[in-house]
Motif scaffolding. Sequence first.
Motif, PDB file in Angstrom:
ATOM      1  N   THR A  82      -5.817  -3.149  -7.878  1.00  0.00           N
ATOM      2  CA  THR A  82      -5.273  -3.819  -6.688  1.00  0.00           C
ATOM      3  C   THR A  82      -5.315  -5.336  -6.861  1.00  0.00           C
ATOM      4  O   THR A  82      -4.361  -6.037  -6.511  1.00  0.00           O
ATOM      5  CB  THR A  82      -6.064  -3.391  -5.423  1.00  0.00           C
ATOM      6  OG1 THR A  82      -6.048  -1.975  -5.363  1.00  0.00           O
ATOM      7  CG2 THR A  82      -5.447  -3.941  -4.156  1.00  0.00           C
ATOM      8  N   GLU A 125      -9.650   1.347  -9.023  1.00  0.00           N
ATOM      9  CA  GLU A 125      -8.677   1.141  -7.956  1.00  0.00           C
ATOM     10  C   GLU A 125      -8.703  -0.330  -7.489  1.00  0.00           C
ATOM     11  O   GLU A 125      -7.664  -0.970  -7.319  1.00  0.00           O
ATOM     12  CB  GLU A 125      -9.012   2.091  -6.788  1.00  0.00           C
ATOM     13  CG  GLU A 125      -8.064   2.042  -5.610  1.00  0.00           C
ATOM     14  CD  GLU A 125      -6.643   2.480  -5.925  1.00  0.00           C
ATOM     15  OE1 GLU A 125      -6.474   3.453  -6.663  1.00  0.00           O
ATOM     16  OE2 GLU A 125      -5.704   1.809  -5.423  1.00  0.00           O
ATOM     17  N   TYR A 139       2.222   1.586  -3.519  1.00  0.00           N
ATOM     18  CA  TYR A 139       1.174   1.800  -4.526  1.00  0.00           C
ATOM     19  C   TYR A 139      -0.032   2.454  -3.849  1.00  0.00           C
ATOM     20  O   TYR A 139      -1.062   1.815  -3.640  1.00  0.00           O
ATOM     21  CB  TYR A 139       0.781   0.467  -5.184  1.00  0.00           C
ATOM     22  CG  TYR A 139       1.962  -0.217  -5.833  1.00  0.00           C
ATOM     23  CD1 TYR A 139       2.379   0.139  -7.112  1.00  0.00           C
ATOM     24  CD2 TYR A 139       2.692  -1.187  -5.147  1.00  0.00           C
ATOM     25  CE1 TYR A 139       3.487  -0.458  -7.698  1.00  0.00           C
ATOM     26  CE2 TYR A 139       3.798  -1.790  -5.722  1.00  0.00           C
ATOM     27  CZ  TYR A 139       4.194  -1.429  -6.997  1.00  0.00           C
ATOM     28  OH  TYR A 139       5.286  -2.016  -7.574  1.00  0.00           O
ATOM     29  N   PRO A 140       0.107   3.725  -3.469  1.00  0.00           N
ATOM     30  CA  PRO A 140      -0.985   4.375  -2.731  1.00  0.00           C
ATOM     31  C   PRO A 140      -2.210   4.607  -3.614  1.00  0.00           C
ATOM     32  O   PRO A 140      -2.113   4.590  -4.843  1.00  0.00           O
ATOM     33  CB  PRO A 140      -0.375   5.711  -2.291  1.00  0.00           C
ATOM     34  CG  PRO A 140       0.749   5.954  -3.235  1.00  0.00           C
ATOM     35  CD  PRO A 140       1.230   4.632  -3.737  1.00  0.00           C
ATOM     36  N   GLU A 141      -3.321   4.818  -2.937  1.00  0.00           N
ATOM     37  CA  GLU A 141      -4.563   5.114  -3.645  1.00  0.00           C
ATOM     38  C   GLU A 141      -4.439   6.473  -4.332  1.00  0.00           C
ATOM     39  O   GLU A 141      -3.896   7.412  -3.748  1.00  0.00           O
ATOM     40  CB  GLU A 141      -5.671   5.204  -2.591  1.00  0.00           C
ATOM     41  CG  GLU A 141      -6.963   4.596  -3.027  1.00  0.00           C
ATOM     42  CD  GLU A 141      -7.917   4.500  -1.854  1.00  0.00           C
ATOM     43  OE1 GLU A 141      -9.004   5.070  -1.972  1.00  0.00           O
ATOM     44  OE2 GLU A 141      -7.545   3.890  -0.821  1.00  0.00           O
ATOM     45  N   ILE A 142      -4.904   6.555  -5.569  1.00  0.00           N
ATOM     46  CA  ILE A 142      -4.870   7.841  -6.280  1.00  0.00           C
ATOM     47  C   ILE A 142      -6.305   8.359  -6.314  1.00  0.00           C
ATOM     48  O   ILE A 142      -7.181   7.688  -6.881  1.00  0.00           O
ATOM     49  CB  ILE A 142      -4.351   7.667  -7.737  1.00  0.00           C
ATOM     50  CG1 ILE A 142      -3.056   6.861  -7.763  1.00  0.00           C
ATOM     51  CG2 ILE A 142      -4.268   8.992  -8.487  1.00  0.00           C
ATOM     52  CD1 ILE A 142      -1.780   7.605  -7.612  1.00  0.00           C
ATOM     53  N   PRO A 143      -6.578   9.522  -5.704  1.00  0.00           N
ATOM     54  CA  PRO A 143      -7.968   9.981  -5.594  1.00  0.00           C
ATOM     55  C   PRO A 143      -8.667  10.138  -6.942  1.00  0.00           C
ATOM     56  O   PRO A 143      -9.879   9.959  -7.031  1.00  0.00           O
ATOM     57  CB  PRO A 143      -7.847  11.339  -4.885  1.00  0.00           C
ATOM     58  CG  PRO A 143      -6.460  11.427  -4.372  1.00  0.00           C
ATOM     59  CD  PRO A 143      -5.616  10.425  -5.066  1.00  0.00           C
ATOM     60  N   GLU A 144      -7.889  10.410  -8.017  1.00  0.00           N
ATOM     61  CA  GLU A 144      -8.532  10.625  -9.329  1.00  0.00           C
ATOM     62  C   GLU A 144      -9.105   9.319  -9.905  1.00  0.00           C
ATOM     63  O   GLU A 144      -9.940   9.346 -10.798  1.00  0.00           O
ATOM     64  CB  GLU A 144      -7.537  11.178 -10.367  1.00  0.00           C
ATOM     65  CG  GLU A 144      -7.052  12.598 -10.101  1.00  0.00           C
ATOM     66  CD  GLU A 144      -6.053  12.679  -8.975  1.00  0.00           C
ATOM     67  OE1 GLU A 144      -5.133  11.839  -8.953  1.00  0.00           O
ATOM     68  OE2 GLU A 144      -6.198  13.548  -8.082  1.00  0.00           O
ATOM     69  N   ARG A 145      -8.624   8.196  -9.405  1.00  0.00           N
ATOM     70  CA  ARG A 145      -9.101   6.927  -9.974  1.00  0.00           C
ATOM     71  C   ARG A 145     -10.443   6.557  -9.342  1.00  0.00           C
ATOM     72  O   ARG A 145     -10.647   6.777  -8.144  1.00  0.00           O
ATOM     73  CB  ARG A 145      -8.093   5.809  -9.674  1.00  0.00           C
ATOM     74  CG  ARG A 145      -7.201   5.516 -10.855  1.00  0.00           C
ATOM     75  CD  ARG A 145      -6.501   4.202 -10.758  1.00  0.00           C
ATOM     76  NE  ARG A 145      -5.647   4.070  -9.603  1.00  0.00           N
ATOM     77  CZ  ARG A 145      -4.321   4.212  -9.602  1.00  0.00           C
ATOM     78  NH1 ARG A 145      -3.677   4.511 -10.693  1.00  0.00           N
ATOM     79  NH2 ARG A 145      -3.630   4.024  -8.503  1.00  0.00           N
ATOM     80  N   ARG A 147       0.832  -1.217   0.000  1.00  0.00           N
ATOM     81  CA  ARG A 147       0.000   0.000   0.000  1.00  0.00           C
ATOM     82  C   ARG A 147       0.862   1.262   0.000  1.00  0.00           C
ATOM     83  O   ARG A 147       0.525   2.266  -0.638  1.00  0.00           O
ATOM     84  CB  ARG A 147      -0.933  -0.025   1.225  1.00  0.00           C
ATOM     85  CG  ARG A 147      -1.735   1.225   1.463  1.00  0.00           C
ATOM     86  CD  ARG A 147      -3.043   1.359   0.688  1.00  0.00           C
ATOM     87  NE  ARG A 147      -2.943   1.420  -0.755  1.00  0.00           N
ATOM     88  CZ  ARG A 147      -3.979   1.430  -1.583  1.00  0.00           C
ATOM     89  NH1 ARG A 147      -5.193   1.365  -1.118  1.00  0.00           N
ATOM     90  NH2 ARG A 147      -3.808   1.481  -2.867  1.00  0.00           N
TER      91      ARG A 147
END
Length: 429
Positions: free
Chosen positions: A160, A156, A145-151, A142
């Motif tokens: 994953t 997402e 490979y952090p969460e991208i808010p635009e996705r 995590r």
Amino acid sequence: MVKTAKLIVNGNTYELPLVVGTEGDTAIDISRLRSETGLITLDPGYANTGSCESSITFMDGEKGILRYRGIPIEQLAEHSSFRETAYLLINGRLPSEEELNAFSVRLNDHSLVHEDMHDFFEHFPPRAHPMGILASMVNALRAFYPEIPERSEEEEINLTFSRLLSKLRTMAAMSYRISMGHKIVYPRHDLSYCANFLNMMFDSPVRPYLIDDDIVQALNVFWILHADHEQNCSTAAVRLVGSARVNLYAAISAGIAALWGPLHGGANQAVVEMLLEIADSGGDPAPFIRRAKDKNDPFRLMGFGHRIYKTYDPRARIMEKECNKTLNKLQKHDPLLDIAKKLEEVALKDPYFIDHNLYPNVDFYSGIFLRAIGIPVNMFTVMFAIGRLPGWISQWKESVDDPHWRLHRPRQVYTGLKETDYIPIEKRK
Ligand code: ACO
């Protein structure tokens, strides 16, 4: 057909609805029990508790049946690939050719591991168990490979899934290479999922790894057999940890930790260690069977018994066949296979094992297969984890899509002291 069960407590009668599954298995729905009666149920080890409704895997422990999305395990082992079975579990149906190809491309695209993660791997102590390393590294994904808010959420989640399926395999091979002091081998786009793994494990500049289609197929079968097993301990861990809405990497890491235990996935390693011990003591299984029956001895026959199967584990039969085929193909003889067969023969005639419904489970033969293809013993449970990953993912996905989803929070019957006053330290005896 009666649609409710009646519960009578202190002269009061309560009606509890019944929930019937597609194969006729029936549960008493107690979800309103406490609010209506003030009572809870007590079921240590959850042997009688259904934690969810699920449409992924069906097991009949009495008849020895296992099906993924309705398809018998025997048919999948014969005709499918691990990649296709993973698709089936996660998406609920077999893919078209086009969908399967797209899935392969996606797995291929995500097979590399962030270069900075190599440093992490290199700093684990040399004797660290690969399951501990794997659980830590999956949790660390995590951060890389952090969460991208635009996705979008769907994008997402799918990303994953692909990352996990592809990178877990790369990381497993990496940890082995590093533990050997060898340079890591990168995944190759021209190889299938299983062939890629074998190549990353065993290719060497001094002895290039020759890919053998029969061994690749046997590994496919091994992973298909492990791909899901409904609400087992590690899957329940993934669902429970996931119910707190942690990220999927953290939930899968919890599943890996649970799988590590010798009563669960760690049994494949424990079986081979037990067979080696029998071999070292002269090859006679009788004293080990005596120990397993002795109530004063904590020893258990590893690879025997199962919470659900009260007959032969259907996966064990397939695994035994794969073991024989693989050893023949490699023209190897493993004395541990002879000991395992002798042990099975003696145990299955023994009244203790008959009365307790103890039959070989999938782990009984899987270690011998893994040894034959060159997997070191401490990597056995990692091999199980790679196989179980599609199951963990599909169960997690089902749980987050479930309209009845709630934070998992069991209750207890408190048996401690009644209210007791605090005693200052100088007055304590
Ligand atoms: N050897 C000897 N006796 C056994 C064994 C065994 N392998 N397994 C169960 N028993 C006995 C127990 O001693 C107990 O006997 P008792 O009723 O006379 O006291 C009875 O069978 C029931 O045992 P439980 O532990 O209550 O059964 P449970 O359903 O909880 O256990 C388990 C299932 C954990 C798999 C158990 O059979 C075991 O420990 N097996 C060995 C480890 C193993 O192979 N694990 C892999 C399981 S498959 C998987 O996870 C992939």
